[in-house]
Scaffold this motif. Sequence first.
Motif, PDB file in Angstrom:
ATOM      1  N   LEU A   2       0.933  -1.305  -0.027  1.00  0.00           N
ATOM      2  CA  LEU A   2       0.318   0.183   0.054  1.00  0.00           C
ATOM      3  C   LEU A   2       0.693   1.178   0.040  1.00  0.00           C
ATOM      4  N   ALA A   3       1.962   1.337   1.031  1.00  0.00           N
ATOM      5  CA  ALA A   3       2.701   2.419   1.190  1.00  0.00           C
ATOM      6  C   ALA A   3       3.380   2.700  -0.111  1.00  0.00           C
ATOM      7  N   ALA A   4       4.063   1.510  -0.931  1.00  0.00           N
ATOM      8  CA  ALA A   4       4.755   1.731  -2.240  1.00  0.00           C
ATOM      9  C   ALA A   4       3.872   2.529  -3.216  1.00  0.00           C
ATOM     10  N   SER A   5       2.731   1.714  -3.281  1.00  0.00           N
ATOM     11  CA  SER A   5       1.912   2.060  -4.354  1.00  0.00           C
ATOM     12  C   SER A   5       1.452   3.789  -4.325  1.00  0.00           C
ATOM     13  N   ILE A   6       0.834   4.079  -2.984  1.00  0.00           N
ATOM     14  CA  ILE A   6       0.552   5.372  -2.871  1.00  0.00           C
ATOM     15  C   ILE A   6       1.738   6.404  -3.226  1.00  0.00           C
ATOM     16  N   GLY A   7       2.888   5.742  -2.400  1.00  0.00           N
ATOM     17  CA  GLY A   7       4.180   6.576  -2.756  1.00  0.00           C
ATOM     18  C   GLY A   7       4.422   6.798  -4.140  1.00  0.00           C
ATOM     19  N   PHE A   8       4.011   5.793  -5.132  1.00  0.00           N
ATOM     20  CA  PHE A   8       4.429   5.763  -6.580  1.00  0.00           C
ATOM     21  C   PHE A   8       3.263   6.712  -6.996  1.00  0.00           C
ATOM     22  N   ILE A   9       2.226   6.669  -6.606  1.00  0.00           N
ATOM     23  CA  ILE A   9       1.126   7.695  -7.332  1.00  0.00           C
ATOM     24  C   ILE A   9       1.570   9.071  -6.974  1.00  0.00           C
ATOM     25  N   VAL A  10       1.985   9.437  -5.614  1.00  0.00           N
ATOM     26  CA  VAL A  10       2.427  10.832  -5.401  1.00  0.00           C
ATOM     27  C   VAL A  10       3.735  11.240  -6.035  1.00  0.00           C
ATOM     28  N   GLN A  11       4.364  10.158  -6.256  1.00  0.00           N
ATOM     29  CA  GLN A  11       5.641  10.476  -7.043  1.00  0.00           C
ATOM     30  C   GLN A  11       5.311  10.865  -8.339  1.00  0.00           C
ATOM     31  N   LEU A  12       4.412  10.183  -9.204  1.00  0.00           N
ATOM     32  CA  LEU A  12       3.833  10.693 -10.305  1.00  0.00           C
ATOM     33  C   LEU A  12       3.265  11.722 -10.556  1.00  0.00           C
ATOM     34  N   LEU A  13       2.442  12.205  -9.364  1.00  0.00           N
ATOM     35  CA  LEU A  13       1.804  13.685  -9.087  1.00  0.00           C
ATOM     36  C   LEU A  13       2.744  14.678  -9.270  1.00  0.00           C
ATOM     37  N   ILE A  14       4.013  14.514  -8.472  1.00  0.00           N
ATOM     38  CA  ILE A  14       5.051  15.198  -8.343  1.00  0.00           C
ATOM     39  C   ILE A  14       5.840  15.267  -9.793  1.00  0.00           C
ATOM     40  N   LEU A  15       5.934  14.231 -10.325  1.00  0.00           N
ATOM     41  CA  LEU A  15       7.051  14.148 -11.372  1.00  0.00           C
ATOM     42  C   LEU A  15       6.316  14.745 -12.614  1.00  0.00           C
ATOM     43  N   VAL A  16       5.066  14.804 -12.908  1.00  0.00           N
ATOM     44  CA  VAL A  16       4.475  15.361 -14.184  1.00  0.00           C
ATOM     45  C   VAL A  16       4.974  16.785 -14.165  1.00  0.00           C
ATOM     46  N   PRO A  17       4.640  17.536 -13.328  1.00  0.00           N
ATOM     47  CA  PRO A  17       4.998  19.045 -13.011  1.00  0.00           C
ATOM     48  C   PRO A  17       6.404  19.088 -13.288  1.00  0.00           C
ATOM     49  N   PHE A  18       7.007  18.300 -12.498  1.00  0.00           N
ATOM     50  CA  PHE A  18       8.605  18.488 -12.632  1.00  0.00           C
ATOM     51  C   PHE A  18       9.235  18.254 -13.826  1.00  0.00           C
ATOM     52  N   LEU A  19       8.670  17.042 -14.790  1.00  0.00           N
ATOM     53  CA  LEU A  19       8.983  17.012 -16.153  1.00  0.00           C
ATOM     54  C   LEU A  19       8.810  18.148 -16.922  1.00  0.00           C
ATOM     55  N   ILE A  20       7.429  18.861 -16.861  1.00  0.00           N
ATOM     56  CA  ILE A  20       7.245  20.018 -17.554  1.00  0.00           C
ATOM     57  C   ILE A  20       8.101  21.055 -17.400  1.00  0.00           C
ATOM     58  N   PHE A  21       8.499  21.226 -16.041  1.00  0.00           N
ATOM     59  CA  PHE A  21       9.430  22.143 -15.577  1.00  0.00           C
ATOM     60  C   PHE A  21      10.830  21.849 -16.344  1.00  0.00           C
ATOM     61  N   VAL A  22      11.338  20.750 -16.248  1.00  0.00           N
ATOM     62  CA  VAL A  22      12.533  20.348 -16.965  1.00  0.00           C
ATOM     63  C   VAL A  22      12.846  20.559 -18.678  1.00  0.00           C
ATOM     64  N   MET A  23      11.489  20.122 -19.038  1.00  0.00           N
ATOM     65  CA  MET A  23      11.395  20.405 -20.555  1.00  0.00           C
ATOM     66  C   MET A  23      11.361  21.760 -20.771  1.00  0.00           C
ATOM     67  N   GLY A  24      10.551  22.579 -20.042  1.00  0.00           N
ATOM     68  CA  GLY A  24      10.530  24.066 -20.328  1.00  0.00           C
ATOM     69  C   GLY A  24      11.947  24.681 -20.146  1.00  0.00           C
ATOM     70  N   ASP A  25      12.707  24.165 -19.288  1.00  0.00           N
ATOM     71  CA  ASP A  25      14.060  24.701 -18.969  1.00  0.00           C
ATOM     72  C   ASP A  25      14.786  24.386 -20.326  1.00  0.00           C
ATOM     73  N   ILE A  26      14.690  23.107 -20.659  1.00  0.00           N
ATOM     74  CA  ILE A  26      15.540  22.560 -21.777  1.00  0.00           C
ATOM     75  C   ILE A  26      15.308  23.341 -22.970  1.00  0.00           C
ATOM     76  N   LEU A  27      13.924  23.820 -23.272  1.00  0.00           N
ATOM     77  CA  LEU A  27      13.527  24.491 -24.385  1.00  0.00           C
ATOM     78  C   LEU A  27      13.803  25.864 -24.404  1.00  0.00           C
ATOM     79  N   ALA A  28      13.741  26.450 -23.218  1.00  0.00           N
ATOM     80  CA  ALA A  28      14.398  27.935 -22.893  1.00  0.00           C
ATOM     81  C   ALA A  28      15.483  27.975 -23.148  1.00  0.00           C
ATOM     82  N   ASN A  29      16.514  26.988 -23.159  1.00  0.00           N
ATOM     83  CA  ASN A  29      18.063  27.270 -23.235  1.00  0.00           C
ATOM     84  C   ASN A  29      18.264  26.938 -24.534  1.00  0.00           C
ATOM     85  N   TYR A  30      17.645  26.311 -25.457  1.00  0.00           N
ATOM     86  CA  TYR A  30      18.225  26.068 -26.679  1.00  0.00           C
ATOM     87  C   TYR A  30      17.329  26.846 -27.721  1.00  0.00           C
TER      88      TYR A  30
END
Lengths: 91, 138
Positions: free
Chosen positions: A63-91
């Motif tokens: 249970l802890a691992a599954s909920i942790g994984f979902i929380v990670q995903l929820l945080i990961l999506v904005p994080f990835l968008i942020f990283v992608m934006g950063d990469i696009l802004a630099n090139y």
Amino acid sequence: MENLNATPPDNYLVWAIVTTVLCCLPLGIVAIVKSSKVNTLWAQGDYEGAQKESASARLFVILAASIGFIVQLLILVPFLIFVMGDILANY
Amino acid sequence: MQTTRKNILKALLPILVLGVLAFIYHSYNPSLATFYLPCPLYYTTDLYCAGCGSQRALHHLMHFEIGKAFGYNPFLVISIPLLIYAVVVQYVNFVWNTRFRVKLFYSNTFIVIYFGLAILYMILRNIEVEPFNFLAPR
């Protein structure tokens, strides 16, 4: 067939600690408490009770691992968008 | 211990996964690369958990820079021998369906001390004053 009473059931302590530290989740702490109950009951000779706590320790780790994984995903999506934006802004 | 084709498959799978992870952690410095996952707690609250700095510490450990690894997460560095031992036991149990147990994990005294230390460590490393800020990942 080995004697099942010779070794205690798996208390999943490693996984309980790993999920607690990696996901910082209260459910991981519940799993650790269940793990320690496996030890206590086993030491008291309550093999059936230890087996039951082992099963619930396993459940809480999953249970802890599954909920942790979902929380990670929820945080990961904005994080990835942020990283992608950063990469696009630099090139 | 009997070795069948299924055992060999089960033996190779974790090695493959761990090998890929080890390659990534060895090759790319988490301080410089952008693709590593941030700690959810630190990302949302700016607080360090007991595990913060583990990825950077792991990278430096693989390059035998113990001092640097210690700076990022001393708790992890000290726990590594026990972690490796526990993982090997789990691995053997997984591959051959054995029931080997790490004795230490069946002692509640150990659980209370180890977990108590982890929580104390987490609190201390978030205090931004002279002797304690040494515990923050850096």
